[in-house]
Scaffold this motif. Sequence first.
Motif, PDB file in Angstrom:
ATOM      1  N   PHE A 150       0.830  -1.207   0.000  1.00 42.42           N
ATOM      2  CA  PHE A 150       0.000   0.000   0.000  1.00 42.42           C
ATOM      3  C   PHE A 150       0.863   1.254   0.000  1.00 42.42           C
ATOM      4  CE2 PHE A 150      -2.071   3.334   2.561  1.00 42.42           C
ATOM      5  CZ  PHE A 150      -3.171   3.601   1.748  1.00 42.42           C
ATOM      6  N   LYS A 178      -8.175  -6.116  -9.889  1.00 40.57           N
ATOM      7  CA  LYS A 178      -8.262  -5.164  -8.776  1.00 40.57           C
ATOM      8  C   LYS A 178      -8.962  -5.794  -7.575  1.00 40.57           C
ATOM      9  CE  LYS A 178      -9.888  -0.533  -7.558  1.00 40.57           C
ATOM     10  NZ  LYS A 178     -10.588   0.683  -8.043  1.00 40.57           N
ATOM     11  N   ALA A 179     -10.037  -6.507  -7.849  1.00 44.16           N
ATOM     12  CA  ALA A 179     -10.779  -7.150  -6.765  1.00 44.16           C
ATOM     13  C   ALA A 179      -9.954  -8.243  -6.111  1.00 44.16           C
ATOM     14  CB  ALA A 179     -12.086  -7.728  -7.294  1.00 44.16           C
ATOM     15  N   GLY A 229      -6.725  -8.310  -5.730  1.00 41.20           N
ATOM     16  CA  GLY A 229      -5.777  -7.665  -4.820  1.00 41.20           C
ATOM     17  C   GLY A 229      -6.424  -7.250  -3.516  1.00 41.20           C
ATOM     18  N   THR A 230      -7.625  -6.706  -3.609  1.00 45.60           N
ATOM     19  CA  THR A 230      -8.345  -6.301  -2.399  1.00 45.60           C
ATOM     20  C   THR A 230      -8.688  -7.506  -1.541  1.00 45.60           C
ATOM     21  OG1 THR A 230      -9.305  -4.417  -3.587  1.00 45.60           O
ATOM     22  CG2 THR A 230     -10.390  -5.107  -1.540  1.00 45.60           C
ATOM     23  N   ILE A 231      -9.164  -8.558  -2.182  1.00 45.99           N
ATOM     24  CA  ILE A 231      -9.517  -9.785  -1.450  1.00 45.99           C
ATOM     25  C   ILE A 231      -8.305 -10.366  -0.750  1.00 45.99           C
ATOM     26  CG2 ILE A 231     -10.249 -12.187  -1.759  1.00 45.99           C
ATOM     27  CD1 ILE A 231     -12.040 -11.136  -4.068  1.00 45.99           C
ATOM     28  N   SER A 233      -5.648  -8.823   0.331  1.00 44.34           N
ATOM     29  CA  SER A 233      -5.293  -7.987   1.478  1.00 44.34           C
ATOM     30  C   SER A 233      -6.236  -8.225   2.656  1.00 44.34           C
ATOM     31  CB  SER A 233      -5.316  -6.505   1.084  1.00 44.34           C
ATOM     32  OG  SER A 233      -4.337  -6.226   0.112  1.00 44.34           O
ATOM     33  N   ILE A 234      -7.523  -8.330   2.351  1.00 48.88           N
ATOM     34  CA  ILE A 234      -8.499  -8.564   3.421  1.00 48.88           C
ATOM     35  C   ILE A 234      -8.249  -9.917   4.077  1.00 48.88           C
ATOM     36  CG2 ILE A 234     -10.943  -8.942   3.924  1.00 48.88           C
ATOM     37  CD1 ILE A 234     -11.588  -6.934   1.703  1.00 48.88           C
ATOM     38  N   SER A 282      -5.230  -9.855   6.281  1.00 49.33           N
ATOM     39  CA  SER A 282      -5.401  -9.059   7.493  1.00 49.33           C
ATOM     40  C   SER A 282      -5.843  -9.917   8.672  1.00 49.33           C
ATOM     41  CB  SER A 282      -6.420  -7.940   7.260  1.00 49.33           C
ATOM     42  OG  SER A 282      -7.723  -8.458   7.045  1.00 49.33           O
ATOM     43  N   THR A 330     -13.855 -14.652   0.537  1.00 49.03           N
ATOM     44  CA  THR A 330     -13.096 -13.658   1.301  1.00 49.03           C
ATOM     45  C   THR A 330     -13.235 -13.896   2.793  1.00 49.03           C
ATOM     46  OG1 THR A 330     -13.466 -12.011  -0.446  1.00 49.03           O
ATOM     47  CG2 THR A 330     -12.758 -11.195   1.704  1.00 49.03           C
TER      48      THR A 330
END
Length: 443
Positions: A157, A254-255, A257-259, A261-262, A265, A311
Motif C-alpha cells: 500500500f 483489482k478485486a 488484490g483487495t480480497i 489484502s483482506i 489481514s 473472502t
Amino acid sequence: MTNNCTDHYSKFLFIWFGQFISIIGSGLTTFSLGIYVYQQTGTASSYVFILMCAFLPPFLLKPYGGILADRHDRRLMMILGDLGSTLGLLFIFAMMLKGNIELWQIYLGIAISSVFSAFQEPAYKALITDLLPENQYAKASGLMQLASSAQYLISPFLAGIILTIMDIKFVFLIDVTTFLIASSIVIWIRKILSRTQITKQEQNNMADLKEGIQEFSKNRGIVNLVITTTLILFFVGLLQSLFIPMMLNLTTVKAVGTIQSICASGILVGSLFIGVYGSKNKYVKTLSISLFVSGIFFANLGLSTNVIFITLAGFMFFSTLPFINTAIEVLIRKNIENSKQGRIWSIISMVTYLGSIIAFAVAGFLADKIFNPLLESDGLLVGTAGLIVGSGEGRGIALMFIISGIMISVVALLIWKNRKIKQLDDVEDKDGELSQNKYYVET
C-alpha cells in the motif's frame, strides 16, 4: 524480579519496533523492484527471479547464521545483519544514479542484502530467549508474527503511494533508513544491557552444525512436530501458489488484490490478540484445535464461487495461523537449550521450508494437468465432485483446496493423538516456577 522482567520486556518492544519498520522498508523494496522489473521486461520470470534472489540465499545460509547466533553476541549479529543489508540497497541505488541499470545488477544487490538477513533472523529469534522468561514467549511470538505480516499488508500500500509521487530510487533510501533505525535501537539496547553475557563454547562450524542436528533429532517430540509442520506448509504452499489463479477466474485483478489484502489481514487480528492477551499453557491443545479449525476454513475456500464467501473464509483461515505458529514456536523454544537455539531454529526453518518449496514445484502441474481437466466441461469428475465445487475454469484448484483443508484437519487430529508431541507440554508442568525463571536468570 517482576520489575526486571517487565524492564526486559520493554527492551524487547524497542527491538521489535525497530525490526517492524525495517520489515516494512524491506517490503517496500521488494514490491517496488518487482513492479520496476516487470515494467521493464514484461516477463513474469524476471519478477520471480527477484523473489528467488530474496529468499534462496537465506534458505541456504540459515544453518550457518544459526551457528554464529549461538557462538557470538546475538545483538551484535542483528546489528551486523541490518547494516550489511544496506550494502545491496546502496549498490542498486548507485547503479540507478549512473543510469541504464541492468537486471543482473538488481539481482546482485538483492542477493547481497538477503545474505545478511540470513545471519540477522536466527539471532533475532534466539534473542527472545535471552531477554524474556518463558511466560512471555507467546506474547513476543505474536508480536513478531504481527511485524512479519506488515510486508504483505502495509508495504504494498505504501509503495503504491510512494511510486506515484517520487522516483523508485527514493524507496531504497527509505529502506536504508529503516535498517539504520533498527540497528541503532539494538546498539542502544546492547549498551544498556552490556552486563548480559551468554557462555558459548569455541567450536568449528561443522561441529556446531552437527551438534545442532543431533540436538534437534534427539527430541522425538520436536522431530514429529517439525515433520508435521512441514506437511502443513506444503498445503499452505498450494494456497499461496494457486489462490490468485483461482480468483482471477471469478473476478477482476483489482478485486483479487483487495480480497488478498483482506484475507491476509486475518493474520494481523490473530497476532494482535496473542500479542495483547498471550496464549494458554496447553499449547498442544491450542495447536490441535486451531489447526483443525483452519482446515475447515481452508476447505471452504473451494466450496463456493461467491467472492464474499471466499473472502470471509480466507480471512478466518489466516486469523488462525498466528495461534498455530505461536503454539509450535513455544513448544519448540521451551524444549531446546538456550545456548543451542540459534542453530536449531535455522535447521528447523530449513526443514519446514521444504514443504513450501515442494508445493511451489508441483502446484502448477497438479492444477493444469490433473485437477483442472477433471472439472472442465467434459471432465471425469463433473458429475461427482463437480456437483459440490462446480465445473469450469479454476474449479480443479477449488477441489485441491477442499482436499488440502480436509488433510490439515486430519493432521490436527494426528497431533492430538501423538504422544511424543503431547509430552512437549509436560516440560512446564515438570519444571514449574523454576522453568519459567530459567532464562531470566541467564540474562
